[in-house]
Motif scaffolding. Structure first.
Motif, mmCIF file in Angstrom:
data_model
loop_
_atom_site.group_PDB
_atom_site.id
_atom_site.type_symbol
_atom_site.label_atom_id
_atom_site.label_comp_id
_atom_site.label_asym_id
_atom_site.label_seq_id
_atom_site.Cartn_x
_atom_site.Cartn_y
_atom_site.Cartn_z
ATOM 1 N N MET A 129 0.818 -1.221 0.000
ATOM 2 C CA MET A 129 0.000 0.000 0.000
ATOM 3 C C MET A 129 0.853 1.273 0.000
ATOM 4 S SD MET A 129 -3.014 -1.332 2.504
ATOM 5 C CE MET A 129 -4.075 0.108 2.523
ATOM 6 N N ILE B 133 0.062 -0.253 -5.020
ATOM 7 C CA ILE B 133 -1.364 -0.182 -5.391
ATOM 8 C C ILE B 133 -1.683 1.033 -6.256
ATOM 9 C CG2 ILE B 133 -2.275 -1.520 -3.444
ATOM 10 C CD1 ILE B 133 -3.052 1.245 -2.169
ATOM 11 N N TRP B 134 -0.818 2.040 -6.210
ATOM 12 C CA TRP B 134 -1.092 3.248 -6.988
ATOM 13 C C TRP B 134 -0.645 3.097 -8.446
ATOM 14 C CZ3 TRP B 134 -4.419 6.184 -4.602
ATOM 15 C CH2 TRP B 134 -4.472 6.126 -3.207
ATOM 16 N N ARG C 32 -6.973 1.344 -1.830
ATOM 17 C CA ARG C 32 -6.726 2.784 -1.941
ATOM 18 C C ARG C 32 -7.634 3.562 -0.983
ATOM 19 N NH1 ARG C 32 -6.224 3.906 -8.483
ATOM 20 N NH2 ARG C 32 -4.216 2.890 -8.788
ATOM 21 N N GLU C 33 -8.901 3.148 -0.941
ATOM 22 C CA GLU C 33 -9.840 3.818 -0.021
ATOM 23 C C GLU C 33 -9.353 3.700 1.422
ATOM 24 O OE1 GLU C 33 -14.124 3.227 0.078
ATOM 25 O OE2 GLU C 33 -14.063 2.725 -2.050
ATOM 26 N N ALA D 74 -0.760 7.824 0.071
ATOM 27 C CA ALA D 74 -1.971 8.403 -0.511
ATOM 28 C C ALA D 74 -1.803 9.914 -0.659
ATOM 29 C CB ALA D 74 -3.174 8.085 0.359
ATOM 30 N N SER E 25 -8.065 8.386 -7.786
ATOM 31 C CA SER E 25 -7.539 8.863 -6.509
ATOM 32 C C SER E 25 -7.936 8.011 -5.314
ATOM 33 C CB SER E 25 -8.041 10.286 -6.264
ATOM 34 O OG SER E 25 -9.420 10.265 -5.942
ATOM 35 N N GLY E 26 -9.014 7.271 -5.413
ATOM 36 C CA GLY E 26 -9.500 6.534 -4.243
ATOM 37 C C GLY E 26 -10.343 7.400 -3.322
ATOM 38 N N ARG F 168 -5.436 8.046 -12.996
ATOM 39 C CA ARG F 168 -4.466 8.855 -12.261
ATOM 40 C C ARG F 168 -3.277 9.158 -13.175
ATOM 41 N NH1 ARG F 168 -0.088 8.289 -9.117
ATOM 42 N NH2 ARG F 168 0.339 6.133 -9.595
#
Lengths: 230, 450
Positions: free
Chosen positions: A66, A70-71, A97-98, A108, B152-153, B321
């Motif tokens: 994370m 994950i991004w 992500r949340e 994040a 972005s989440g 993104r």
């Protein structure tokens, strides 16, 4: 570095999402998801790895993934369409992500910093982007042919033969009432809280904007009532 | 085997036919018997009609049950919407309304590729649709917000569901303002990501009583319930599905330019057919039913040469993104996996898309490829834009190609339309616009909603 208990809490948040059992059904380690994944070709990212970490409940490596991995996911959902187990690695990444945002993780924050302008536009207008954000000056890498007809943006937009599209600050004209309804949705679903945790300055700007628009809407309603009384 | 070696004789004693091994034996069947024995090879296998048993649930069945139980109201596609029935991935029927449509716009299209929605509205006018009766484009709608969510989440299932239900409630009641019944206008979703997101969210809403309960409070506060119930659409319909079912009418009634000289490739949007994939349209007459039909089917109906290419399944590199903050990925992927392949394998004149992000990505990220010696390019536009050109729409006023960065001039010229003449005419029109003389596809007063 988080403690094991904190990492466990993050994992518990991921698996308590009601979509979790929908998106994770088992894993053969076949790697079809990674073979077909666009991000896997460019980043140290593998949807198979994400699924395996979750399936084996490897809490510290989930936490590790994370931070950055994950991004990398492009959210195309090719993995989900191909998985023989009907897993959705992309859907699992969306949950992760949340949760990263909910826990105010630095990864994040870093990722969302360049997203601020888009976020401001979306939250305040209900439109993700607008013509004035896509000007040639902002995108030199799009080349010299980006605008095939010379002219100022306002005139070029007026030349679109559809009334709702003759805008520059929003993609289409959104009525004030609609925007005000959106603000209620953002508030009641915790989206503004998440935003405050991620970027307090941006949150303050958005709050001021929302207050202003709500007042504007109240004034408009009063005017309507007065007109009706007359 | 070296080049100078003689290949084994297939008929030689004990050698068998190449690749079949020494155990191969002649069957000595007559030609008729051989044909009968191999009938199964030629038999058409309808992949769409497989028996899925309990492996795949049709969420619409549960939707009707919920309505019966008084939980929701289903916004129906009625005969008045003049629907066409098509088949989806597993051979399930899907109704596509062809008229009385509520245009649910796309932020990326309207902001960046405005010729996309204008071409669609232009077609409806060409078919004689009456604005305000047969279609409505109004201001009371927002983005689906899924681009932001996937990028972005920020956002969550509840916010996505509330936005979906708010917009679709507005579609349901929008006719009232214009003197029609509830449900008169049916939502036509322009964006592929909105389409995929809304289908996914509808599924969650139908499956989760808890989610319904949560969003009901929000919709109630907004005054967006009907008889205290949530309104959920019978089908979620993408604009490219409308183009798909109208394709023969477009070709037969409106086509003015022969485009049989055009080599066309298609990039089907991931969020059209990879999210809730059981709902995407497939048609055995379109690339053997092995690709989602929309996009390709209109090119085929207009008589273009549809050319397949090996990376058809790849995404465009948009990434939600990435297009904003990691553009190196976006442009590398789109150049390496889409533009280069469409150029080298298919030698296409144009690549068609059916979604917002793909067209933006593939259209805008070609020029920078030169920095890495990628000296090739390809005109990029939507299926409906090419169709409008073939039907005589103005490349600037209607198709709005001035906003595209890829060399759309080339394909326009190849269609026999003079780019420079059309451009000069449009520049004259801009002077009129400055004077306030603006042409509209519908009366602007109709746009005021909410």
């Amino acid at each position: 570095m988080a403690t094991y208990a904190e990492m466990q809490e993050i994992f518990d948040d991921i698996r308590s999402d009601f979509r979790y059992d929908h998106e994770l059904n088992g894993c053969l380690n076949c790697g079809i998801c990674t073979a077909t994944c666009p991000s896997a070709q460019f980043y140290d990212y593998s949807p198979r790895e994400i699924v395996q970490l979750l399936w084996t409940e490897n809490v510290d490596q989930i936490y590790d993934a994370m931070q950055e991995k994950i991004w990398a996911c492009a959210q195309c959902m090719t993995c989900a369409a191909r998985c023989p187990f009907k897993n959705s690695p992309g859907g699992l990444v969306a949950i992760m992500r949340e949760v990263a945002i909910k826990h105010g993780m630095d990864s994040a924050r870093d990722v969302l910093r360049p997203f601020g302008r888009v976020m401001l536009k979306l939250i305040t207008t209900g439109n993700q982007l607008s013509p004035d954000m896509i000007q040639p000056d902002h995108f030199p890498d799009w080349g010299p042919n980006i605008q095939k007809v010379e002219g100022d943006l306002k005139t070029l937009r007026k030349a679109i033969p559809v009334k709702t599209l003759q805008t520059t600050a929003t993609a289409w004209e959104v009525s004030l009432k609609t925007s005000v309804e959106m603000y209620t949705i953002w508030e009641m679903t915790g989206v503004l809280d998440a935003l405050e945790l991620m970027d307090e300055n941006l949150f303050d700007v958005i709050e001021d904007f929302i207050d202003e628009k709500r007042e504007e809407y109240e004034d408009w309603l009063e005017e309507q009532e007065e007109d009706d009384d007359d | 085997m070296s080049k100078n070696q003689t290949p084994p004789n297939p008929g030689a004693e004990g050698q068998g036919i190449a690749g079949h091994g020494a155990f191969f034996q002649q069957t000595n069947l007559s030609p008729e018997e051989a044909e009968k024995a191999t009938d199964w090879v030629r038999k058409h296998v309808d992949k769409r009609s497989m028996d899925l048993g309990e492996r795949m649930d049709d969420i619409r069945d549960h939707m009707w049950e919920l309505e019966k139980e008084g939980e929701i109201i289903v916004h129906r596609i009625t005969d008045e919407h003049k629907p066409e029935t098509v088949q989806t991935l597993f051979g399930w029927d899907k109704k596509i309304p062809t008229t009385r449509l509520w245009h649910h716009k796309s932020c990326g299209q309207c902001g960046n590729i405005p010729g996309y929605p204008t071409s669609l509205l232009w077609f409806m006018n060409e078919f004689g649709y009456q604005p305000g009766v047969d279609y409505l484009d109004e201001t009371d709608q927002t983005s689906c917000t899924a681009w932001n969510y996937h990028g972005s989440g920020i956002g969550n299932v509840e916010s996505l569901a509330a936005v979906f239900l708010r917009n679709f409630h507005q579609a349901y009641v929008s006719g009232k303002q214009h003197g029609h019944e509830l449900g008169h206008f049916y939502p036509l979703v322009h964006c592929g990501t909105s389409f995929g997101n809304y289908k996914e969210i509808r599924k969650y809403l139908i499956e989760s009583a808890d989610l319904r309960e949560k969003v009901k409070k929000i919709l109630g506060k907004l005054g967006r319930l009907v008889d205290g119930k949530l309104v959920i659409p019978e089908e979620i319909v993408h604009y490219s599905e409308w183009v798909h079912v109208m394709r023969h009418r477009i070709a037969n009634e409106l086509q003015k330019i022969d485009i049989s000289n055009l080599r066309v490739t298609v990039h089907a949007a991931c969020h059209y057919y990879k999210m809730v994939h059981e709902d995407a349209i497939y048609d055995p007459t379109v690339l053997g039913g092995n690709r989602a039909a929309p996009g390709t089917s209109i090119a085929q109906a207009l008589g273009a040469q549809v050319i397949d290419y090996s990376t058809w399944y790849d995404c465009c590199g948009f990434g939600f993104r990435h297009i904003i903050s990691e553009r190196e990925f976006t442009r590398s992927f789109t150049m390496d996996r889409k533009i280069r392949v469409a150029r080298e394998e298919a030698n296409a004149d144009v690549m068609l898309g059916i979604d917002t992000g793909c067209i933006t990505t593939m259209d805008k990220n070609q020029w920078i490829g030169q920095a890495h010696g990628q000296n090739y390019s390809m005109p990029i536009m939507a299926d409906v834009q090419l169709a409008a050109l073939a039907c005589g729409a103005d490349p600037f006023k209607i198709v709005q190609l001035q906003w595209h960065a890829s060399p759309c001039e080339e394909v326009v010229e190849k269609m026999g339309i003079s780019w420079s003449d059309a451009k000069a005419k449009f520049e004259q029109y801009l002077k009129e616009v400055e004077q306030g003389n603006i042409e509209y596809l519908y009366d602007p007063k109709l746009a005021v909603g909410g």
